[in-house]
Design a protein around this motif. Structure first.
Motif, PDB file in Angstrom:
ATOM      1  N   GLU A  47       0.940  -1.409   0.054  1.00 54.56           N
ATOM      2  CA  GLU A  47      -0.047   0.031  -0.110  1.00 54.56           C
ATOM      3  C   GLU A  47       0.834   1.224   0.005  1.00 54.56           C
ATOM      4  O   GLU A  47       2.008   1.335   0.136  1.00 54.56           O
ATOM      5  CB  GLU A  47      -0.980  -0.236   1.157  1.00 54.56           C
ATOM      6  N   LYS A  59      -2.710  -2.197  -3.114  1.00 55.73           N
ATOM      7  CA  LYS A  59      -3.996  -2.089  -2.390  1.00 55.73           C
ATOM      8  C   LYS A  59      -3.350  -2.940  -0.988  1.00 55.73           C
ATOM      9  O   LYS A  59      -2.636  -3.459  -0.785  1.00 55.73           O
ATOM     10  CB  LYS A  59      -5.017  -3.018  -3.164  1.00 55.73           C
ATOM     11  N   ASN A 501     -13.249   8.497  -0.667  1.00 53.64           N
ATOM     12  CA  ASN A 501     -12.935   6.833  -0.743  1.00 53.64           C
ATOM     13  C   ASN A 501     -11.533   6.644  -0.764  1.00 53.64           C
ATOM     14  O   ASN A 501     -10.901   5.348  -0.711  1.00 53.64           O
ATOM     15  CB  ASN A 501     -13.683   6.407  -1.991  1.00 53.64           C
ATOM     16  N   GLU A 502     -10.553   7.742  -1.085  1.00 52.80           N
ATOM     17  CA  GLU A 502      -9.182   7.591  -1.146  1.00 52.80           C
ATOM     18  C   GLU A 502      -8.527   7.484   0.313  1.00 52.80           C
ATOM     19  O   GLU A 502      -8.301   8.841   0.976  1.00 52.80           O
ATOM     20  CB  GLU A 502      -8.516   8.539  -2.050  1.00 52.80           C
ATOM     21  N   TRP A 503      -7.734   6.702   0.937  1.00 49.35           N
ATOM     22  CA  TRP A 503      -7.350   6.602   2.321  1.00 49.35           C
ATOM     23  C   TRP A 503      -5.898   7.363   2.245  1.00 49.35           C
ATOM     24  O   TRP A 503      -5.631   8.185   3.295  1.00 49.35           O
ATOM     25  CB  TRP A 503      -7.054   5.203   2.751  1.00 49.35           C
ATOM     26  N   ALA A 529     -10.647   8.589   9.964  1.00 51.88           N
ATOM     27  CA  ALA A 529     -10.327   7.738   8.649  1.00 51.88           C
ATOM     28  C   ALA A 529     -10.472   6.553   9.077  1.00 51.88           C
ATOM     29  O   ALA A 529     -11.036   5.511   8.141  1.00 51.88           O
ATOM     30  CB  ALA A 529      -8.651   8.309   8.266  1.00 51.88           C
ATOM     31  N   ARG A 532     -13.633   4.845   8.164  1.00 48.43           N
ATOM     32  CA  ARG A 532     -14.104   4.572   6.851  1.00 48.43           C
ATOM     33  C   ARG A 532     -13.186   3.648   6.182  1.00 48.43           C
ATOM     34  O   ARG A 532     -13.398   2.921   5.223  1.00 48.43           O
ATOM     35  CB  ARG A 532     -13.827   5.859   5.987  1.00 48.43           C
ATOM     36  N   HIS A 533     -11.833   3.538   6.619  1.00 51.44           N
ATOM     37  CA  HIS A 533     -11.033   2.656   6.055  1.00 51.44           C
ATOM     38  C   HIS A 533     -10.186   1.868   7.173  1.00 51.44           C
ATOM     39  O   HIS A 533      -8.800   1.953   7.409  1.00 51.44           O
ATOM     40  CB  HIS A 533      -9.945   3.522   5.191  1.00 51.44           C
ATOM     41  N   THR A 536      -6.640  -0.372   6.389  1.00 56.46           N
ATOM     42  CA  THR A 536      -5.758   0.296   5.819  1.00 56.46           C
ATOM     43  C   THR A 536      -4.380   0.431   6.796  1.00 56.46           C
ATOM     44  O   THR A 536      -4.398   0.664   8.015  1.00 56.46           O
ATOM     45  CB  THR A 536      -5.864   1.827   5.405  1.00 56.46           C
TER      46      THR A 536
END
Length: 829
Positions: A47, A59, A501-503, A529, A532-533, A536
């Motif tokens: 990532e 990813k 939507n982008e971490w 964050a 939502r993610h 990550t």
């Protein structure tokens, strides 16, 4: 024409005997993130933004694996606690060779080799028995290959469409549909359905069910390598490396026609287990085989030897492959990378030129030649021969050449702009935004921020929606570099609104506030964050770094157990002298996991350098304190008037109170010892200079890290090699330790004192504890023990917890917006 390993040629490697080669070659994807070769292990858990010459849109890896930190390759403990009934104990059975058609042959023979002229000799042979395997014994004879007819394929496609729709909504409904369909299908189709069920179960973290389905697939169709491959992959992901390797060995018995994928994976699994001899045993069976059929496996052997530091062997194998497989470009590229990592630029350039004569349109070799030669002529030659789709990148590379020339002698800015204008004309329209970004950075280097801003705005106009966050982040760095922090925050707010939507947008928000010293706001952003993610790893790592708490670390490892960034932050927690759980052994384990799971994260290597220097210094300077602690083992000694102003007595304290007073006095001893620590800078440098980092240099050259804030800070130049960056990190850490070493001495002495008390308590009570139980008891006692007082150790300086949380000098803190850091954080897309 059959090309085989000649008995008296220049190529020989002493590998143990093996089996005959398989007939079918399976194409393997090539990546260059781990020792020059990728595969499944590098495509998972990757990532972040690659800070080299492009942005790597990786990813998050599959979060299957160990939430506990005692992940060892030789243990059969499942981090996710697979039920014991899934993998029953193996009954005694006949020894199985690693290829079925070679039963009772060759396991006791002496080692044969590829070429008698190789400079090393391997004196080990593969074991005569397989490691304990979680599977039942295989059938005595392989079943004949089964193929799918067109009718079968149509039936399977119909099933797959329905199964895929159901799997998006409900796991139970998808499984029920598949199990109801199974009786109507033939054998090969049943095997494929079980593979689908296994993949779905793994996705929903039903690991016991996934194991059962993969196992059924191998029983129904044992000659299909996919079932064995996926089963071994699952076992590896949950930490059972030995069982994963056993499955691969068992699968090689059956898959005569398509076993190359299993063979390559078996070599990699052996390497991960630290058993290079087993990998060489697999490679030994290829020495008399047709090289045109096994060259991919031989290439993996060459990469394995180079990763192990056997550069001489790797070079000879690469030379042989270049002679017999001259049409395959990645062989030349990997050989070139090996010479480049070793620092042999002349040999690297020769290999590149040799490859370009054979494959004149192969792009990676041309870009390697540009790195080696650095002349105007090489760019013109590349544009004439390289694929037309890559010509625009050649123009960008030449623009970078003139940009570096401008930084050196002040000339070349106009030529750089010309090259960039030609890149605009050759670049596909959907990638034109990248050229504008490069141009903006270049104009900023030339001292023209107004022109840079216009180019960034043009990039914003042309960028597709899915890549919009890259432009936002570039604008953020631009405004931060100019000192417009309020504008930079506005850019981040807009980015979070449009690209939520982008971490990476949230991560940059956290790092920006962290650089400004607003740690409370940064923590607020990271918690938002993670809602939502939550999968990550880099966001979890940021939270661990800000909080410096082991409870948060445990929560992070439960969510992302294979994130090297989180393991690295865990090591930083253990290396923080203000942390009550300070300890070098645990930090060493965490750093080993960090490098294993995410080798491209450079901070793990830099922290490993810190750990080794600290370990050597503390072992040397703590000898006097250890002798002192050896004499102070009785309560009477520590309760004497010399130790406390108001000495306590043993009779007026309970056991917990006596232990607390005893620990307080040990901590006082440590502070006194650290305060009296006076060594010259030269003496400290001489001591730390004794530490050998050659093995770490081998690992870092193979991993070639490409991101990490501390790693960028240690990098002398944007084009510096990984070994040069590692050596630079050593110099910076040594400079820091000249000031902070007394703090580490006090923290380490406190730990040694508490450990000595724990051992004394265990001995007095006659307890018998395992290593893990002892570590748990020691951690509990360390948390109960009073911390040392930094003002007593270094009264002339005030320290904070986060000063030791982000690497050298507190990491990228407020005010650090110099050009070097900006360029490192915003390198070419």
């Amino acid at each position: 024409m059959r090309a085989s390993y000649p008995p008296n040629s220049d190529m020989r490697a002493s590998y143990p005997p093996g089996g005959r080669v398989r007939d079918r070659v399976v194409v393997i994807n090539h990546h260059h993130h781990y020792g020059g070769w990728g595969g499944e292990e590098v495509s998972q858990g990757r990532e972040g933004t690659q800070r080299g010459n492009r942005i790597f849109n990786g990813k998050i890896g599959n979060n299957v694996g160990s939430p506990n930190r005692y992940y060892r390759s030789n243990e059969r403990q499942s981090p996710q606690k697979l039920k014991a009934s899934i993998i029953p104990p193996t009954q005694a059975k006949k020894p199985q060779p690693h290829y079925g058609h070679l039963k009772n042959k060759g396991t006791q023979q002496k080692i044969s080799s590829w070429d008698r002229n190789l400079p090393i000799s391997f004196e080990s042979s593969p074991p005569s028995t397989l490691p304990s395997t979680p599977l039942p014994p295989p059938p005595p004879q392989p079943s004949p290959p089964q193929t799918l007819s067109p009718t079968h394929r149509s039936t399977y496609k119909t099933f797959q469409r329905t199964f895929l729709q159901l799997s998006r909504t409900s796991y139970p409904s998808a499984v029920t549909f598949a199990l109801q369909t199974l009786p109507t299908l033939d054998g090969p189709l049943k095997s494929k359905v079980y593979l689908e069920l296994g993949e779905l179960s793994k996705k929903f973290k039903k690991y016991d069910q996934a194991f059962k389905y993969y196992k059924k697939s191998t029983v129904i169709q044992p000659d299909n390598s996919s079932g064995w491959f996926e089963l071994s992959k699952l076992l590896e992901e949950v930490g059972r490396l030995d069982d994963s390797y056993s499955v691969l060995k068992r699968g090689l018995i059956f898959c005569d026609d398509n076993s190359e994928t299993l063979l390559v994976r078996a070599i990699r699994a052996s390497e991960k287990m630290g058993r290079i001899d087993l990998a060489r045993g697999h490679l030994a069976g290829l020495k008399r085989s047709d090289i045109s059929k096994v060259w991919r496996t031989v290439l993996e052997g060459a990469l394995m030897e180079s990763r192990a530091g056997n550069y001489g062997v790797g070079r000879k194998v690469f030379q042989y492959l270049m002679s017999h497989v001259p049409w395959y470009g990645p062989i030349y590229y990997e050989a070139f990378r090996l010479e480049e990592r070793m620092g042999y630029t002349h040999e690297a350039n020769k290999i590149v030129r040799r490859g370009l004569r054979e494959i004149p349109r192969y792009g990676p070799l041309w870009f390697g030649a540009m790195r080696m030669e650095k002349s105007e002529e090489i760019y013109e030659e590349a544009r004439q021969k390289i694929s037309k789709e890559l010509v625009w990148k050649v123009w960008i590379e030449e623009a970078g050449f003139w940009e570096r020339k401008f930084l050196e002698d002040g000339e070349g800015a106009d030529r750089a702009r010309f090259c960039l204008s030609r890149a605009v004309g050759k670049c596909p329209s959907n990638l034109l935004w990248k050229v504008w970004l490069v141009g903006g950075r270049m104009e900023l280097q030339f001292g023209r921020p107004g022109s840079a801003y216009k180019l960034f705005v043009q990039s914003y106009t042309d960028v597709p929606e899915k890549s919009l966050h890259f432009v936002f982040l570039e604008l953020l760095r631009f405004e931060e570099y100019r000192g417009n922090f309020s504008v930079a925050r506005s850019v981040l707010a807009k980015a979070r609104e449009i690209c939520g939507n982008e971490w990476k947008v949230f991560l940059e928000s956290v790092l920006f506030e962290q650089r400004r010293g607003n740690f409370a706001l940064a923590l607020k952003y990271v918690e938002k964050a993670l809602r939502r993610h939550g999968g990550t790893g880099r966001l979890w790592a940021a939270k661990v770094q800000l909080v410096q708490d082991e409870a948060v670390l445990d929560a992070a490892l439960n969510e992302v157990p294979k994130s090297g960034e989180v393991w690295c932050e865990g090591a930083r927690v253990c290396l923080n002298p203000f942390n009550n759980g300070f300890g070098l052994p645990k930090a060493a384990r965490y750093l080993d996991f960090a490098i294993k799971f995410t080798p491209q994260y450079g901070d793990s290597f830099a922290e490993t350098v810190r750990h080794r220097l600290l370990n050597h210094a503390l072992d040397t300077y703590m000898k006097d304190l250890c002798d002192l602690l050896d004499t102070a083992v009785s309560l009477d000694t520590l309760y004497s008037p010399g130790w406390k102003d108001e000495p306590a007595t043993e009779r007026n304290l309970d056991e917990k109170g006596r232990r607390k007073v005893l620990v307080e006095n040990f901590v006082k001893v440590c502070e006194t010892h650290a305060r009296s620590f006076t060594r010259s800078d030269q003496e400290i440098d001489d001591l730390l200079g004794e530490v050998d980092l050659s093995d770490l240099e081998v690992r870092v050259s193979n991993a070639d890290p490409n991101y990490g804030s501390m790693w960028f800070r240690c990098r002398p130049h944007i084009h510096s090699t990984s070994i040069q960056t590692l050596r630079s990190s050593r110099e910076l850490i040594m400079e820091e330790l000249r000031v902070t070493l007394p703090l580490y001495l006090a923290a380490h002495g406190r730990r040694l004192g508490v450990e000595k008390l724990v051992r004394k308590e265990i001995s007095a009570k006659g307890l018998r504890l395992s290593g893990e139980e002892f570590d748990e008891m020691l951690d509990e006692r360390l948390k109960e023990a009073p911390p040392f007082s930094p003002e007593d150790v270094t009264p002339d300086r005030e320290w904070k917890l986060l000063d030791f949380a982000t690497g050298v000098g507190g990491g990228l803190k407020g005010g650090d917006n110099d050009m070097k850091i900006w360029r490192a954080l915003s390198s070419v897309v």
